[in-house]
Write an enzyme that holds these catalytic residues in place. Structure first.
Site, PDB file in Angstrom:
ATOM      1  CG  HIS A 142      -1.701   1.285   1.382  1.00 10.29           C
ATOM      2  ND1 HIS A 142      -2.685   1.677   0.493  1.00 10.29           N
ATOM      3  CD2 HIS A 142      -1.616   2.268   2.314  1.00 10.29           C
ATOM      4  CE1 HIS A 142      -3.180   2.847   0.883  1.00 10.29           C
ATOM      5  NE2 HIS A 142      -2.540   3.236   1.978  1.00 10.29           N
ATOM      6  NE  ARG A 151       6.449  10.271  -1.169  1.00  6.03           N
ATOM      7  CZ  ARG A 151       5.577   9.568  -0.436  1.00  6.03           C
ATOM      8  NH1 ARG A 151       4.495  10.128   0.016  1.00  6.03           N
ATOM      9  NH2 ARG A 151       5.810   8.311  -0.144  1.00  6.03           N
ATOM     10  CD  GLU A 210      -6.834   1.101   7.867  1.00 12.00           C
ATOM     11  OE1 GLU A 210      -6.523   1.035   9.079  1.00 12.00           O
ATOM     12  OE2 GLU A 210      -6.751   2.145   7.192  1.00 12.00           O
ATOM     13  CG  ASP A 242      -9.030   5.154   7.715  1.00 12.84           C
ATOM     14  OD1 ASP A 242      -9.826   6.023   8.119  1.00 12.84           O
ATOM     15  OD2 ASP A 242      -7.835   5.382   7.476  1.00 12.84           O
ATOM     16  CD  GLN A 249      -5.843  10.813   2.266  1.00 10.60           C
ATOM     17  OE1 GLN A 249      -6.804  10.184   1.821  1.00 10.60           O
ATOM     18  NE2 GLN A 249      -4.752  10.210   2.702  1.00 10.60           N
ATOM     19  CE1 TYR A 253      -0.973  14.966   0.543  1.00  9.68           C
ATOM     20  CE2 TYR A 253       0.373  13.920   2.219  1.00  9.68           C
ATOM     21  CZ  TYR A 253       0.186  14.290   0.913  1.00  9.68           C
ATOM     22  OH  TYR A 253       1.138  13.994  -0.020  1.00  9.68           O
ATOM     23  CE  LYS A 262      -6.715   8.679   5.530  1.00  9.89           C
ATOM     24  NZ  LYS A 262      -7.009   7.277   5.156  1.00  9.89           N
ATOM     25  CB  THR A 358      -4.709   0.669   3.178  1.00 14.29           C
ATOM     26  OG1 THR A 358      -5.408   1.861   3.510  1.00 14.29           O
ATOM     27  CG2 THR A 358      -5.380  -0.014   1.989  1.00 14.29           C
TER      28      THR A 358
HETATM   29 CA    CA Z   1      -5.946   4.216   6.955  1.00 14.91          CA
END
Ligand code: CA
Length: 424
Positions: A142, A151, A210, A242, A249, A253, A262, A358
Site C-alpha cells: 500500500h 510522489r 484494514e 477507514d 485528503q 494533508y 478521514k 490499508t
Molecule cells: Ca488508513
C-alpha cells in the site's frame, strides 16, 4: 503453546454450517440488543449469539468473582479489564458448555431461548468504548503504491518507512459498528486546474481495507510495552474500514496528515476475535531489511494469516467482490506497532483501538482501496449491473469480510458493512 478451545477436533452440539464464521474454535465477544435487552455481552456459535449475562445469572462463571452485571454494560471494556486470565477462562468455559460431549447446557432445553438467540434476530452494537484510536500505515505494498502515485516511483517509500511503523492519531467519536450508514462528507478540495479551493461533497470517496486490535490492559504514563510482552496487552482483532475522501485528503494533508478526509466515519465489525483464537493462524512476519532498532526486534511467528475480501453491494442487492487481500502482507506486526506506540511513554487504556493501515497485497487484485484498485480512477472497475466505479457512489454498501482457515477450521469476523448516503 496449546490453547484448549482451539483444538480442531472440537465439535459443538449447536449446528455450525460449513463456511460459518463462528465454529466452536472461534467464540468471539460482542454486545447485542433486541426488543427485550438493551445491551448484553455475548459470544457467537453458528447462527446464534450466546447471552453471557444470562449464563452468568445462571451461575456458569463463578470463577470471575464479579457480579453478572459486568455483562450488562454497553461495552466490553469492564469485562476486558478483568484481564486475560479471566476473559480466556470465559472462552474456555463456553467451549466446554458448547462441546458436543457436554450435556450440562445441552440438556436444559427449556432454557435454550434464554441463552441463545438467532443472530438475525438481534442487533449488534459497538463492542468497545474507544477512548483513543490510532491508524498505522504498515502495508508495504500500500505505501509503495501510494508513494508511486503521488510522489516518485523510484523513491516510493519515505526514508523513515522501513525504520518505524508510521502512524497518526485518528478520531474515536465517529467509529461505528457494522450496519450504520453515513452521508457523503463535504469539504474543501482543490481541483488540479483550479487556482483556489472549492467546497462541496467529496467526489472521491474511498474505503480502506484494514483490521484493528483492541487494548486489554492499561499502562501508566511513562511505561513502555516491549514486543515480548505486547500480546498480553492485545485483547483481539476486528475488521476496520477507514473511510477516506481522497480529494479532501490531497488538499489538506500537508503538513500534519489527514484530518477531515478521514474523521467523518470509520466502520468496524461487531465481533472481537480474541488473540488466543487467532494463535493457530500465526505466521512468520515479513523479512525486515534494513534491520530494525532493538526495541522493534521480536521473536517468533507474529504475523497472522487472515484472508480479507471487499465487496460493493449495489442498490439492487448484488454483491460485487472487488478485491482479496491478506493480513499476512503486513510489514510491521501488531507487537511492533504497540512497542513503537509506547516507546516514548505514551499510555494505553482498555478499549483503545489501533488500526493496521490499508492492507494491500502485491497483486493488483489485492489492493485494499479504490485509489489503488482503479489507480487513481484511471482503470474503473466494472460491476455486475453494468455500471463502473472509480470510487464509491451514493447508495453503495461496502462490506469487508475476513476469515482464517487451517486444519479444517475456519474462523471469521462477521461483516464490516456501511452504506453511503447522498451528501446532506
Ligand atoms: Ca488508513
Amino acid at each position: 503453546m496449546s490453547i484448549k478451545p482451539n483444538d480442531p477436533q472440537l465439535k459443538s452440539w449447536i449446528d455450525v454450517k460449513t463456511g460459518s464464521d463462528f465454529p466452536i474454535q472461534n467464540l468471539p465477544f460482542g454486545i447485542y440488543s433486541d426488543k427485550h435487552v438493551k445491551h448484553h455481552a455475548c459470544s457467537a456459535i453458528g447462527e446464534y449469539i450466546v447471552d453471557l449475562y444470562e449464563l452468568a445469572q445462571h451461575g456458569y462463571f463463578p470463577f470471575l468473582g464479579v457480579s453478572p452485571e459486568i455483562f450488562q454494560q454497553d461495552s466490553l471494556n469492564p469485562f476486558i479489564a478483568l484481564g486475560k486470565a479471566k476473559t480466556n477462562a470465559v472462552r474456555e468455559k463456553l467451549s466446554d458448555l458448547l462441546n458436543s460431549n457436554n450435556t450440562e447446557l445441552q440438556s436444559k432445553k427449556d432454557l435454550f431461548s434464554v441463552f441463545f438467540k438467532k443472530q438475525s434476530d438481534v442487533t449488534m452494537l459497538m463492542p468497545v468504548k474507544v477512548g483513543d484510536y490510532t491508524d498505522f500505515y504498515s502495508s508495504i505494498d500500500h505505501a509503495t503504491n501510494v508513494g508511486t502515485m503521488f510522489r516518485d516511483p523510484n523513491n516510493a517509500l519515505l526514508p523513515n518507512w522501513k525504520h518505524l511503523p508510521v502512524g497518526y492519531h485518528g478520531r474515536a467519536s465517529s467509529i461505528h459498528v457494522s450496519g450504520h450508514s453515513f452521508h457523503r462528507p463535504k469539504g474543501q478540495q482543490k481541483p488540479a486546474d483550479a487556482e483556489l479551493p472549492v467546497f462541496g461533497p467529496t467526489k472521491l470517496l474511498d474505503f480502506e481495507l484494514e483490521t484493528a486490535f483492541i487494548i486489554s490492559k492499561p499502562t501508566a504514563p511513562g511505561e513502555s510495552i516491549s514486543t515480548d510482552k505486547a500480546d498480553d496487552y492485545i485483547f483481539g482483532m476486528l475488521l476496520f474500514n477507514d473511510w477516506s475522501a481522497r480529494d479532501i485528503q490531497t488538499w489538506e494533508y500537508v503538513p500534519l496528515g489527514p484530518f477531515l478526509a478521514k474523521n467523518f466515519a470509520s466502520t468496524v465489525s461487531p465481533w472481537i476475535v480474541t488473540l488466543e483464537a487467532l494463535e493457530p493462524f500465526r505466521e512468520k512476519g515479513y523479512v525486515q531489511d534494513p534491520k530494525v532498532l532493538p526495541y522493534l526486534e521480536y521473536k517468533g511467528d507474529k504475523n497472522v494469516n487472515i484472508n480479507l475480501q471487499v465487496f460493493i453491494r449495489t442498490e439492487d442487492g448484488h454483491e460485487n467482490q472487488i478485491c482479496t487481500s491478506n493480513y499476512k502482507y503486513m510489514y510491521w506486526t501488531m507487537e511492533q506497532q504497540l512497542a513503537h506506540h509506547t516507546v516514548n511513554g505514551c499510555n494505553m487504556n482498555v478499549g483503545d483501538m489501533l488500526a493496521s493501515g490499508t492492507i494491500s497485497g502485491p497483486q493488483p487484485h489485492e489492493y485494499g482501496s479504490m485509489l489503488e484498485l482503479t489507480w487513481r480512477g484511471t482503470k474503473p472497475l466494472k460491476l455486475q449491473d453494468g455500471t463502473e466505479r472509480k470510487f464509491i457512489n451514493d447508495h453503495d454498501t461496502v462490506i469487508i469480510r475476513g476469515y482464517c482457515e487451517k486444519d479444517g477450521v475456519r474462523i471469521g469476523f462477521g461483516d464490516c458493512a456501511a452504506k453511503v448516503l447522498p451528501a446532506n
